[in-house]
Design a protein around this motif. Structure first.
Motif, PDB file in Angstrom:
ATOM      1  N   ARG A 174       4.472   9.667  -4.034  1.00  0.00           N
ATOM      2  CA  ARG A 174       4.127   9.282  -2.672  1.00  0.00           C
ATOM      3  C   ARG A 174       4.244  10.450  -1.695  1.00  0.00           C
ATOM      4  NH1 ARG A 174       6.933   3.727  -1.022  1.00  0.00           N
ATOM      5  NH2 ARG A 174       5.473   4.033   0.718  1.00  0.00           N
ATOM      6  N   THR A 175       3.314  10.474  -0.744  1.00  0.00           N
ATOM      7  CA  THR A 175       3.335  11.481   0.315  1.00  0.00           C
ATOM      8  C   THR A 175       3.430  10.842   1.692  1.00  0.00           C
ATOM      9  OG1 THR A 175       0.902  11.499   0.377  1.00  0.00           O
ATOM     10  CG2 THR A 175       1.974  13.093  -1.072  1.00  0.00           C
ATOM     11  N   ASP A 176       3.612   9.519   1.729  1.00  0.00           N
ATOM     12  CA  ASP A 176       3.640   8.793   3.002  1.00  0.00           C
ATOM     13  C   ASP A 176       5.054   8.424   3.430  1.00  0.00           C
ATOM     14  OD1 ASP A 176       4.087   7.027   0.959  1.00  0.00           O
ATOM     15  OD2 ASP A 176       2.752   5.456   1.699  1.00  0.00           O
ATOM     16  N   ARG A 210       0.853  -1.182   0.000  1.00  0.00           N
ATOM     17  CA  ARG A 210       0.000   0.000   0.000  1.00  0.00           C
ATOM     18  C   ARG A 210       0.892   1.236   0.000  1.00  0.00           C
ATOM     19  NH1 ARG A 210       0.044  -1.606   5.381  1.00  0.00           N
ATOM     20  NH2 ARG A 210       0.868  -0.007   6.782  1.00  0.00           N
ATOM     21  N   GLU A 253      -5.112  13.392  -2.866  1.00  0.00           N
ATOM     22  CA  GLU A 253      -4.377  12.314  -2.197  1.00  0.00           C
ATOM     23  C   GLU A 253      -5.249  11.066  -2.078  1.00  0.00           C
ATOM     24  OE1 GLU A 253      -1.246  12.836   1.138  1.00  0.00           O
ATOM     25  OE2 GLU A 253      -3.100  12.321   2.170  1.00  0.00           O
ATOM     26  N   VAL A 254      -4.677   9.939  -2.450  1.00  0.00           N
ATOM     27  CA  VAL A 254      -5.382   8.663  -2.371  1.00  0.00           C
ATOM     28  C   VAL A 254      -4.425   7.603  -1.844  1.00  0.00           C
ATOM     29  CG1 VAL A 254      -6.985   9.184  -4.253  1.00  0.00           C
ATOM     30  CG2 VAL A 254      -4.797   8.078  -4.757  1.00  0.00           C
ATOM     31  N   THR A 255      -4.996   6.519  -1.342  1.00  0.00           N
ATOM     32  CA  THR A 255      -4.207   5.360  -0.921  1.00  0.00           C
ATOM     33  C   THR A 255      -4.433   4.240  -1.921  1.00  0.00           C
ATOM     34  OG1 THR A 255      -4.275   5.929   1.431  1.00  0.00           O
ATOM     35  CG2 THR A 255      -3.827   3.633   0.870  1.00  0.00           C
ATOM     36  N   THR A 277      -3.697   0.299  -3.007  1.00  0.00           N
ATOM     37  CA  THR A 277      -3.259  -1.040  -2.591  1.00  0.00           C
ATOM     38  C   THR A 277      -3.151  -1.908  -3.837  1.00  0.00           C
ATOM     39  OG1 THR A 277      -5.562  -1.694  -2.173  1.00  0.00           O
ATOM     40  CG2 THR A 277      -4.273  -0.931  -0.296  1.00  0.00           C
ATOM     41  N   HIS A 336      -0.441  10.951  -4.748  1.00  0.00           N
ATOM     42  CA  HIS A 336      -1.372  11.402  -5.782  1.00  0.00           C
ATOM     43  C   HIS A 336      -0.871  10.998  -7.161  1.00  0.00           C
ATOM     44  CE1 HIS A 336       1.477  14.780  -5.215  1.00  0.00           C
ATOM     45  NE2 HIS A 336       1.383  14.897  -6.527  1.00  0.00           N
ATOM     46  N   THR A 395       0.443   5.896  -0.156  1.00  0.00           N
ATOM     47  CA  THR A 395      -0.418   7.070  -0.234  1.00  0.00           C
ATOM     48  C   THR A 395       0.299   8.169  -1.004  1.00  0.00           C
ATOM     49  OG1 THR A 395      -1.477   6.515   1.869  1.00  0.00           O
ATOM     50  CG2 THR A 395      -1.681   8.793   1.123  1.00  0.00           C
TER      51      THR A 395
END
Length: 227
Positions: A93-95, A61, A129-131, A133, A65, A63
Motif C-alpha cells: 500500500r502507498t495510501d 479500497r 500504482e493502482v487502486t 476495490t 502496487h 492504493t
C-alpha cells in the motif's frame, strides 16, 4: 416420554434462536456488501480478533502496487464448472500515513488451469500504482476435510497470511481482500469471486423438532387410551 418431548422442544426453541441470529447476520452482511468502499485500516499486532471480525465482508479500497513476482496459487477453485486457481498477490500500500506500512494479500480472481503461468496472462499483470476495490475477508479456521497446504510447492488450499507471508518474505496483514469484478486488461484473473451466501435452514429444523414432539405426544395419548 416427558424427557424426550422436553428435549425436542428444547432443540426446536434453540433452532428458533439460531434462526434469529442467522437472519440478523445475513442482513448485516448484505448491508456491508451494499455500502460504498471504505479505506482498509492498518492492522497491527495489538489488533484483536473481535476488531478483525468487524471488517469481515466489508467493501474496502486501497492504493498501492502488486508484487507480481511473489504470486501464490490457491487450488481447487472452479468457475462455471471449469477447474482452475485463484491468484493471490501481495499488495504494497502507498495510501497510508507517513511512517506506516502494510502489505495485504489480494485474491485477484480465477484463472483456468492452463493460465497458471503469469506469462500466459501478461496483460493482467498490471504494473505501477493502482487502486483495488474488493471485499475484506478474515481467514477461516481450516476444516478437517480440507487438505494441508504445500508451501514448498506454492500450492495452497486455504489462506494463511502468517505462513504465506513467511513463504514470500513479507509480513502480511491478518486480513485479505477479494478483488471485485472491475475489468482488467486481458480479463484474467477474473475478479468478483466472493461467495457471501449463508445457509439458513433453521426454520425447517425448528419445525421438524416441534413436529416430532407433537407426534410423540399424540402417540403417547393414543397408547394410553387403548390401555
Amino acid at each position: 416420554m416427558v424427557l424426550a418431548v422436553a428435549a425436542m422442544l428444547g432443540l426446536g426453541t434453540w433452532q428458533v434462536q439460531r434462526l434469529a441470529w442467522k437472519t440478523d447476520l445475513i442482513e448485516q452482511r448484505a448491508a456491508s456488501l451494499a455500502a460504498d468502499p471504505v479505506a482498509l485500516p492498518v492492522f497491527g499486532p495489538a489488533t484483536t480478533p473481535e476488531e478483525l471480525a468487524e471488517w469481515s465482508f466489508r467493501r474496502v479500497r486501497m492504493t498501492g502496487h502488486f508484487r507480481h513476482d511473489k504470486e501464490l496459487y490457491q487450488a481447487a477453485k472452479s468457475l462455471n464448472g471449469n477447474s482452475g486457481y485463484h491468484i493471490l498477490t501481495p499488495f504494497e500500500r502507498t495510501d497510508l500515513p507517513e511512517g506506516a506500512a502494510q502489505t495485504v494479500l489480494v485474491s485477484r480472481g480465477w484463472v483456468p488451469l492452463d493460465h497458471k503461468d503469469p506469462a500466459t496472462r501478461a496483460a493482467g499483470q498490471i504494473p505501477g500504482e493502482v487502486t483495488v476495490t474488493g471485499v475484506a475477508r478474515v481467514p477461516r479456521t481450516t476444516a478437517w476435510v480440507v487438505p494441508d497446504n504445500r508451501p514448498s510447492e506454492n500450492f495452497w488450499f486455504t489462506i494463511d497470511p502468517k505462513v504465506m507471508g513467511d513463504f514470500v518474505g513479507e509480513t502480511l496483514a491478518p486480513v485479505y481482500v477479494e478483488a471485485d469484478a472491475t475489468p482488467i486488461p486481458g480479463d484474467l484473473p477474473k475478479g468478483g469471486q466472493t461467495r457471501s451466501e449463508l445457509p439458513n435452514d433453521h426454520l425447517q429444523y425448528a419445525i421438524t423438532w416441534y413436529a416430532l414432539a407433537i407426534s410423540l405426544i399424540v402417540i403417547y395419548v393414543v397408547y394410553r387410551r387403548r390401555h
